[in-house]
Scaffold this motif. Structure first.
Motif, PDB file in Angstrom:
ATOM      1  N   MET A  65       0.747  -1.539  -0.229  1.00  0.00           N
ATOM      2  CA  MET A  65       0.073  -0.435   0.058  1.00  0.00           C
ATOM      3  C   MET A  65       1.011   1.479  -0.182  1.00  0.00           C
ATOM      4  O   MET A  65       0.547   2.603  -0.682  1.00  0.00           O
ATOM      5  N   GLU A  66       1.866   1.462   0.755  1.00  0.00           N
ATOM      6  CA  GLU A  66       2.463   2.927   1.123  1.00  0.00           C
ATOM      7  C   GLU A  66       3.823   2.724  -0.288  1.00  0.00           C
ATOM      8  O   GLU A  66       3.667   3.634  -0.464  1.00  0.00           O
ATOM      9  N   VAL A  67       4.411   1.308  -0.489  1.00  0.00           N
ATOM     10  CA  VAL A  67       5.144   1.792  -1.982  1.00  0.00           C
ATOM     11  C   VAL A  67       3.664   2.363  -3.237  1.00  0.00           C
ATOM     12  O   VAL A  67       4.266   3.200  -3.711  1.00  0.00           O
ATOM     13  N   SER A  68       2.876   0.771  -3.669  1.00  0.00           N
ATOM     14  CA  SER A  68       1.550   2.030  -4.524  1.00  0.00           C
ATOM     15  C   SER A  68       1.144   3.925  -4.601  1.00  0.00           C
ATOM     16  O   SER A  68       0.918   4.083  -5.635  1.00  0.00           O
ATOM     17  N   ASP A  69       1.057   3.754  -2.824  1.00  0.00           N
ATOM     18  CA  ASP A  69       0.819   5.365  -3.210  1.00  0.00           C
ATOM     19  C   ASP A  69       1.724   6.410  -3.486  1.00  0.00           C
ATOM     20  O   ASP A  69       1.585   7.330  -3.675  1.00  0.00           O
ATOM     21  N   ALA A  70       3.029   5.803  -2.682  1.00  0.00           N
ATOM     22  CA  ALA A  70       4.732   6.692  -2.800  1.00  0.00           C
ATOM     23  C   ALA A  70       4.433   6.953  -4.435  1.00  0.00           C
ATOM     24  O   ALA A  70       4.767   7.811  -4.786  1.00  0.00           O
ATOM     25  N   ARG A  86       1.647   6.921  -6.987  1.00  0.00           N
ATOM     26  CA  ARG A  86       0.758   7.951  -7.278  1.00  0.00           C
ATOM     27  C   ARG A  86       0.925   9.334  -6.647  1.00  0.00           C
ATOM     28  O   ARG A  86       0.664  10.679  -7.594  1.00  0.00           O
ATOM     29  N   LEU A  87       2.021   9.375  -5.828  1.00  0.00           N
ATOM     30  CA  LEU A  87       2.155  10.877  -5.041  1.00  0.00           C
ATOM     31  C   LEU A  87       3.031  11.393  -6.309  1.00  0.00           C
ATOM     32  O   LEU A  87       2.869  13.173  -6.293  1.00  0.00           O
ATOM     33  N   TYR A  88       3.503  10.235  -6.394  1.00  0.00           N
ATOM     34  CA  TYR A  88       4.992  11.088  -7.165  1.00  0.00           C
ATOM     35  C   TYR A  88       4.484  11.720  -8.392  1.00  0.00           C
ATOM     36  O   TYR A  88       4.879  12.078  -9.076  1.00  0.00           O
ATOM     37  N   VAL A  89       3.797  11.327  -9.281  1.00  0.00           N
ATOM     38  CA  VAL A  89       3.410  10.849 -10.424  1.00  0.00           C
ATOM     39  C   VAL A  89       2.305  12.561 -10.623  1.00  0.00           C
ATOM     40  O   VAL A  89       2.459  13.301 -10.989  1.00  0.00           O
ATOM     41  N   SER A  90       1.506  11.881  -9.470  1.00  0.00           N
ATOM     42  CA  SER A  90       0.528  13.846  -9.525  1.00  0.00           C
ATOM     43  C   SER A  90       1.762  14.821  -8.664  1.00  0.00           C
ATOM     44  O   SER A  90       0.770  15.588  -8.913  1.00  0.00           O
ATOM     45  N   ARG A  91       2.390  14.650  -8.207  1.00  0.00           N
ATOM     46  CA  ARG A  91       3.056  16.196  -8.105  1.00  0.00           C
ATOM     47  C   ARG A  91       4.231  16.852  -9.221  1.00  0.00           C
ATOM     48  O   ARG A  91       4.286  17.952  -9.017  1.00  0.00           O
ATOM     49  N   TYR A 140      -5.914   9.232  -8.246  1.00  0.00           N
ATOM     50  CA  TYR A 140      -6.038   8.288  -6.998  1.00  0.00           C
ATOM     51  C   TYR A 140      -5.951   7.514  -8.215  1.00  0.00           C
ATOM     52  O   TYR A 140      -5.453   6.546  -9.311  1.00  0.00           O
ATOM     53  N   SER A 141      -5.641   6.067  -6.953  1.00  0.00           N
ATOM     54  CA  SER A 141      -5.199   4.793  -7.408  1.00  0.00           C
ATOM     55  C   SER A 141      -6.729   3.979  -8.362  1.00  0.00           C
ATOM     56  O   SER A 141      -7.209   4.027  -7.578  1.00  0.00           O
ATOM     57  N   SER A 142      -6.507   3.389  -9.071  1.00  0.00           N
ATOM     58  CA  SER A 142      -7.391   3.242 -10.260  1.00  0.00           C
ATOM     59  C   SER A 142      -7.119   1.121 -10.282  1.00  0.00           C
ATOM     60  O   SER A 142      -7.813   0.252 -10.441  1.00  0.00           O
ATOM     61  N   PHE A 143      -5.844   0.659  -9.960  1.00  0.00           N
ATOM     62  CA  PHE A 143      -6.122  -1.206  -9.948  1.00  0.00           C
ATOM     63  C   PHE A 143      -4.176  -0.955  -9.463  1.00  0.00           C
ATOM     64  O   PHE A 143      -3.347   0.050 -10.433  1.00  0.00           O
ATOM     65  N   TRP A 166      -1.989   1.488 -12.232  1.00  0.00           N
ATOM     66  CA  TRP A 166      -2.573   2.411 -12.929  1.00  0.00           C
ATOM     67  C   TRP A 166      -3.461   3.429 -12.238  1.00  0.00           C
ATOM     68  O   TRP A 166      -4.108   3.636 -11.205  1.00  0.00           O
ATOM     69  N   PHE A 167      -3.356   4.669 -12.767  1.00  0.00           N
ATOM     70  CA  PHE A 167      -4.126   6.394 -11.851  1.00  0.00           C
ATOM     71  C   PHE A 167      -5.300   6.338 -12.507  1.00  0.00           C
ATOM     72  O   PHE A 167      -5.061   7.032 -13.558  1.00  0.00           O
ATOM     73  N   THR A 168      -6.217   7.269 -12.133  1.00  0.00           N
ATOM     74  CA  THR A 168      -7.201   7.688 -12.452  1.00  0.00           C
ATOM     75  C   THR A 168      -7.306   9.385 -11.699  1.00  0.00           C
ATOM     76  O   THR A 168      -7.329   9.714 -10.802  1.00  0.00           O
ATOM     77  N   ARG A 169      -8.141   9.615 -12.778  1.00  0.00           N
ATOM     78  CA  ARG A 169      -8.690  11.394 -11.669  1.00  0.00           C
ATOM     79  C   ARG A 169      -9.966  11.278 -11.661  1.00  0.00           C
ATOM     80  O   ARG A 169     -10.582  12.601 -10.671  1.00  0.00           O
ATOM     81  N   THR A 170     -10.393   9.977 -11.454  1.00  0.00           N
ATOM     82  CA  THR A 170     -11.984   9.716 -11.227  1.00  0.00           C
ATOM     83  C   THR A 170     -12.172   9.500 -10.588  1.00  0.00           C
ATOM     84  O   THR A 170     -11.988   8.371 -10.263  1.00  0.00           O
ATOM     85  N   GLY A 171     -13.254   9.659  -9.067  1.00  0.00           N
ATOM     86  CA  GLY A 171     -13.411   9.610  -7.970  1.00  0.00           C
ATOM     87  C   GLY A 171     -13.985   8.474  -7.798  1.00  0.00           C
ATOM     88  O   GLY A 171     -13.933   7.928  -7.354  1.00  0.00           O
ATOM     89  N   ARG A 172     -15.208   8.779  -8.764  1.00  0.00           N
ATOM     90  CA  ARG A 172     -15.735   7.010  -8.503  1.00  0.00           C
ATOM     91  C   ARG A 172     -15.297   5.545  -9.179  1.00  0.00           C
ATOM     92  O   ARG A 172     -15.589   4.515  -9.394  1.00  0.00           O
ATOM     93  N   GLN A 173     -14.022   6.288 -10.128  1.00  0.00           N
ATOM     94  CA  GLN A 173     -13.032   4.692 -10.678  1.00  0.00           C
ATOM     95  C   GLN A 173     -11.768   4.765  -9.657  1.00  0.00           C
ATOM     96  O   GLN A 173     -10.659   4.022 -10.186  1.00  0.00           O
ATOM     97  N   ARG A 174     -11.816   5.524  -8.616  1.00  0.00           N
ATOM     98  CA  ARG A 174     -10.783   5.120  -7.466  1.00  0.00           C
ATOM     99  C   ARG A 174     -11.250   2.950  -7.252  1.00  0.00           C
ATOM    100  O   ARG A 174     -11.759   2.258  -7.462  1.00  0.00           O
TER     101      ARG A 174
END
Length: 729
Positions: A549-554, A556-561, A569-572, A684-692
Motif C-alpha cells: 500500500m505504501e509503495v504504490s501510494d508513493a 501515485r503521489l510522485y506522479v501527481s506532484r 486516485y489509484s485505479s488498479f 494505473w491512476f485515475t482522476r475520476t473519484g468514482r473509479q478509484r
C-alpha cells in the motif's frame, strides 16, 4: 454571432435525424460486436454450444451490416448526385462539395435508421471488432467450439478458413493437421467458410487452362475478373465506414486525416482480395488479362486477345513477355494498333490507382517525422543506442548527475478524455461510460468513510519520496508526460515484494488464462484484494500489505506532484511476474510479453485509438515499478503508434519507476522475457473519484479494523470470487 455558435445546431440537427427518424425493418437487436464478445465469453466459460451459436450469429450479422452499408452508400451517392444544389455558383466549388456530402449524409442517416431501427449506435460501436473479423479471429474460437461439440468436419472447415487468411498460424496449422487425420473428416469436403467467389472462379479457370479448354478459360476468367472488380468496389465502399478521429480538434487536420485513412484503406483493397487458396498473388489482377489474351488467341479472337494485352500493359508497361506478345499479334493479318484498346473501366481503374498512389506517396513523404524533426521539436538531443528493430536504449545519466531541462508539458491535447468528450458531444456513447457512471460501490465508500472518520493518513509515505531521483524525462524518452525515476524501493523491499509474489501470487491472476498476453510466458499476479485474502488466512502478513500500500501510494503521489495532477486516485494495483515457458527458444525474433497498446483506448492498426470495445477510458496515468533485473529481455518500450516499432527502451532495475500518461500519446509494450523471471508492480491512476480502486479501499479498511462485521463479509465474498476465478483459469 460567432462562427462556433452556428455549427453546433447543424450537428445537433443531423444527429437528431439519427435519433428520431423511422425504423421499419431492423437488422437485429444485437450488434455483431456484442454477439462476438458474448461468443468469446461462452468459449471461456466452456459453454461450447452457445459459443457456436453466438459466433455464427456474429459472423452473419457483420455480413448483413456490411451489405447494408454498401447498399445505403450506393443509393445515397446516386440520390445526392441527382438532387439540385442550393449552391450553383462555380466559384463556390468547396461549398458545393460539402453540400453534396451533407445531402448524402442525410440520406445515409435515414437509410441506416430504416434498417437498424433503434439499435443503430450498437452497430456503430461494433467497429472495435473489425480488425479481428478481418483476421478471421472468430473462426479461431469457432473451430475449437465445433470440436468440443463433436462437429469435427465443421471444425476442420473453420481452421481451414483461418489458415487461408493466416497461413503462418502455427497453432491453427497443427489443429488443422490433427482434424484431417480424424475419421469424422472427409478431406475432400473441407471448404472455406468465407468463400470469395472470384478466387474460386479463378482457380477453375486455371484448371481449364491446364487442360486447354480455351472457351471455359475465357468464360471463367471473365467472370472471375468481374467478380474481383465488384469485390473491390465493395471493399472501397466499406473503407468509408466509421473512423475514430482521435484527439486532434482541428477541422482541416481531421478531414485530411480521415481522407488519408480512407485512401490507404482503398489502396489495400486489391491486396486483401488477392489471396488464392492461401497464397497471396502480387499480380492477381493483371494475371487475369494474361490468361485471357492467350485463351482468346487460341480461339482466334484476336481483337479480344489484343485488348487484354493492352489491359495487362496498363499495370506492367515494361513487361518484356507481354511486349513480345504484342509484336507477334501485330504480325497477324489485319491486326493494327487500334486492336490494343483497353477496356474503358480497366483504363479508369489504372488511372485512379496511379493518382491515388501518387497522393499516398506524398502523404508518406511529408507526414513521417525523422529523428532530426523530433529533435527540433524538443524530443531528442541525447545519446541513444540503435537496435535492429528500430528502438534505442535510453541514455540514463549516472547516479548523482544533475538533472537540467526536464520541463513538464502542461498541454493535455494527448489526453483521451478530451477525445471521449468529443464523442459525447457528437451523441456517441460507449459501454465503458456505463461502468464510468457506476464506479466504486456506495456501500464500500460509506463503510470506508465511517471507519476512517476522525483519522488522517499521512500524505507523504515518510522519507521515501525524498530519495527518489528523476533520471529521464520527456526529452530523453521522446514524448510528452513520460519519466523514469530511481530509488523508490530499497534492495530489501524489492526482495520482500518478490518473495511475496512468489509465495501468494496466483497463475493468471486478473485474467482468464495462465498466459493471457503471450503464449510463450506464464504470468503470476497478486492484486491488493488477493493479498488481503492471503493476509486473512495467514499466508501473508499485515506488514506485507502495508508495504505494498505504501509503495504504490508513493508512486501515485510522485506522479501527481511531478505533473501537477490533483486529485489522483489509484485505479488498479498489480504485482506481476512473467517467466518463459520451458523449451522456449531464446534466439527467436523480437516478440512481446505485452504487445504495443494504449492503456485508455483501443489501438487500431492505422494508428488511431478508440475509447470503446473494452478500453479503460477512466485510466489517466500508468506506472511500472521494477523489482529486479536478473533476467534477459523484458524491457519496457515506447513505440511508434502506426508502425508499432519500439522507439525507446527502458532497462529494468530494482526501484526504477516508469510513469506516463495513459492516452494515445504514449503507445507502449513489454519485450519478451528470454531468460529468468521479470517482476514488477503495475499501477494505473485515475482522476475520476468514482473509479478509484475498490480493493485498495478494502485493504485500508482491513488494516484499520479487520474484525468489523461488514469487513468480514466483504473479505469472505472476495475469497469466494477468487476461488471461482482460479477455477476458470
Amino acid at each position: 454571432m460567432a462562427a462556433g455558435t452556428v455549427h453546433r445546431p447543424v450537428l445537433v440537427l443531423l444527429l437528431g435525424l439519427v435519433l428520431v427518424s423511422g425504423g421499419a425493418e431492423a437488422l437485429g437487436h444485437e450488434a455483431y460486436g456484442s454477439l462476438y464478445q458474448m461468443g468469446k465469453e461462452a468459449y471461456l466459460e466452456e459453454d461450447y454450444r452457445s459459443c457456436v451459436n453466438l459466433l455464427l450469429q456474429a459472423l452473419q450479422g457483420r455480413r448483413e451490416f456490411e451489405q447494408l452499408l454498401v447498399e445505403c452508400r450506393h443509393r445515397c451517392r446516386q440520390q445526392a448526385a441527382g438532387e439540385p444544389l442550393l449552391i450553383t455558383d462555380a466559384a463556390d466549388g468547396e461549398l458545393a462539395t460539402f453540400e453534396r456530402l451533407i445531402r448524402e449524409t442525410r440520406c445515409l442517416v435515414q437509410c441506416h435508421r430504416e434498417r437498424l431501427g433503434q439499435h443503430v449506435q450498437q452497430f456503430y460501436d461494433s467497429a472495435w471488432a473489425d480488425d479481428e473479423f478481418r483476421e478471421r479471429k472468430p473462426y479461431e474460437y469457432l473451430q475449437l467450439c465445433y470440436y468440443k461439440t463433436g462437429e469435427i468436419q465443421k471444425a476442420a472447415n473453420a481452421a481451414f478458413t483461418v489458415l487461408l487468411q493466416q497461413p503462418n498460424n502455427e497453432v491453427m496449422r497443427e489443429n488443422f493437421k490433427y482434424y484431417t487425420t480424424m475419421e469424422e473428416v472427409n478431406n475432400a469436403d473441407i471448404v472455406s467458410l468465407e468463400p470469395q467467389e472470384h478466387t474460386e472462379l479463378y482457380v477453375r479457370g486455371n484448371a481449364a487452362y491446364e487442360s486447354e479448354r480455351w472457351p471455359q478459360v475465357s468464360r471463367l476468367m471473365e467472370e472471375a475478373l468481374d467478380g474481383f472488380l465488384e469485390a473491390e468496389r465493395r471493399c472501397r465502399t466499406l473503407c468509408e465506414r466509421f473512423f475514430p478521429q482521435g484527439f486532434n480538434p482541428d477541422f482541416v487536420s481531421n478531414v485530411a486525416n480521415h481522407f488519408a485513412y480512407v485512401l490507404r484503406c482503398k489502396l489495400r483493397c486489391p491486396e486483401q482480395l488477392s489471396t488464392v487458396a492461401g497464397n497471396y498473388l502480387s499480380d492477381y489482377l493483371e494475371s487475369h488479362f494474361h490468361y485471357l489474351q492467350f485463351a482468346y488467341f487460341k480461339q482466334n479472337m484476336l481483337r479480344e486477345a489484343c485488348s487484354n494485352v493492352a489491359n495487362y500493359l496498363l499495370f506492367k508497361p515494361n513487361d518484356q513477355d507481354m511486349l513480345g506478345n504484342k509484336q507477334l499479334y501485330l504480325k497477324e493479318e489485319d491486326v493494327d494498333e487500334s486492336f490494343f484498346t483497353p477496356r474503358a473501366d480497366i483504363l479508369e481503374i489504372s488511372r485512379r490507382i496511379e493518382k491515388e498512389r501518387k497522393l499516398d506517396n506524398y502523404i508518406l513523404e511529408y507526414f513521417r517525422f525523422s529523428d532530426d524533426d523530433a529533435r527540433k521539436k524538443g524530443y531528442g538531443g541525447h545519446r541513444a543506442v540503435q537496435h535492429e528493430d528500430g528502438g534505442r536504449d535510453v541514455d540514463i545519466p549516472p547516479e548523482g548527475s544533475a538533472r537540467t531541462g526536464a520541463g513538464t508539458l502542461t498541454a493535455s491535447s494527448g489526453s483521451a478524455e478530451v477525445w471521449v468528450e468529443g464523442w459525447r458531444a457528437a451523441g456517441f456513447r460507449t459501454a465503458e461510460e456505463s461502468r464510468e457512471e457506476q464506479g466504486v460501490s456506495d456501500a464500500l465508500l460509506e463503510l470506508h468513510s465511517r471507519l476512517t472518520a476522525g483519522s488522517t493518513a499521512p500524505d507523504v509515505p515518510g522519507p521515501r519520496l525524498d530519495r527518489v531521483v528523476l533520471t529521464s524525462g520527456e526529452a530523453e524518452l521522446g514524448g510528452p508526460r513520460r519519466l523514469v525515476a530511481d530509488h523508490l524501493l530499497t534492495a530489501g523491499e524489492c526482495q520482500r515484494l518478490s518473495d511475496l509474489l512468489k509465495t501468494v501470487g496466483a497463475v493468471g491472476d486478473g485474467y482468464r488464462r495462465k498466459n493471457p498476453l503471450s503464449k510463450q510466458e506464464q504470468l503470476v499476479g497478486l492484486s491488493l484484494g488477493r493479498l488481503v485474502a492471503s493476509v486473512d488466512r495467514g499466508a501473508a502478513s499485515r506488514e506485507d500489505l502495508q508495504l505494498l500500500m505504501e509503495v504504490s501510494d508513493a508512486a501515485r503521489l510522485y506522479v501527481s506532484r511531478r505533473w501537477g495532477v490533483e486529485p489522483l486516485y489509484s485505479s488498479f494495483t498489480h504485482l506481476v511476474s512473467r517467466t518463459p515457458v520451458p523449451g522456449l527458444n531464446s534466439s527467436r525474433p523480437l516478440e512481446f510479453s505485452h504487445p504495443i497498446h494504449v492503456d485508455n483506448c483501443r489501438l487500431f492498426n492505422n494508428g488511431t485509438c478508440w475509447p470503446g470495445g473494452g478500453a479503460f477510458i477512466h485510466r489517466h496515468f500508468s506506472a511500472i515499478l521494477y523489482l529486479n533485473s536478473d533476467f534477459d529481455g523484458g524491457e519496457f518500450v515506447f513505440a511508434d503508434i502506426v508502425s508499432r516499432k519500439p522507439t525507446v527502451r527502458v532497462q529494468p532495475r530494482c526501484g526504477r519507476l516508469v510513469a506516463f500518461s495513459a492516452g494515445p500519446e504514449n503507445p507502449h509494450g513489454v519485450l519478451a522475457v528470454r531468460r529468468g523471471t521479470r517482476r514488477a508492480l503495475a499501477m494505473w491512476f485515475t482522476r475520476t473519484g468514482r473509479q478509484r480502486e475498490e480493493e485498495r479501499l478494502l485493504a485500508d479498511i482491513y488494516l484499520r479494523d479487520s474484525s468489523a462485521l461488514e469487513v468480514r463479509r466483504m473479505v469472505s465474498l472476495l475469497e469466494r470470487n477468487f476461488e471461482r476465478a482460479d477455477k476458470l483459469v
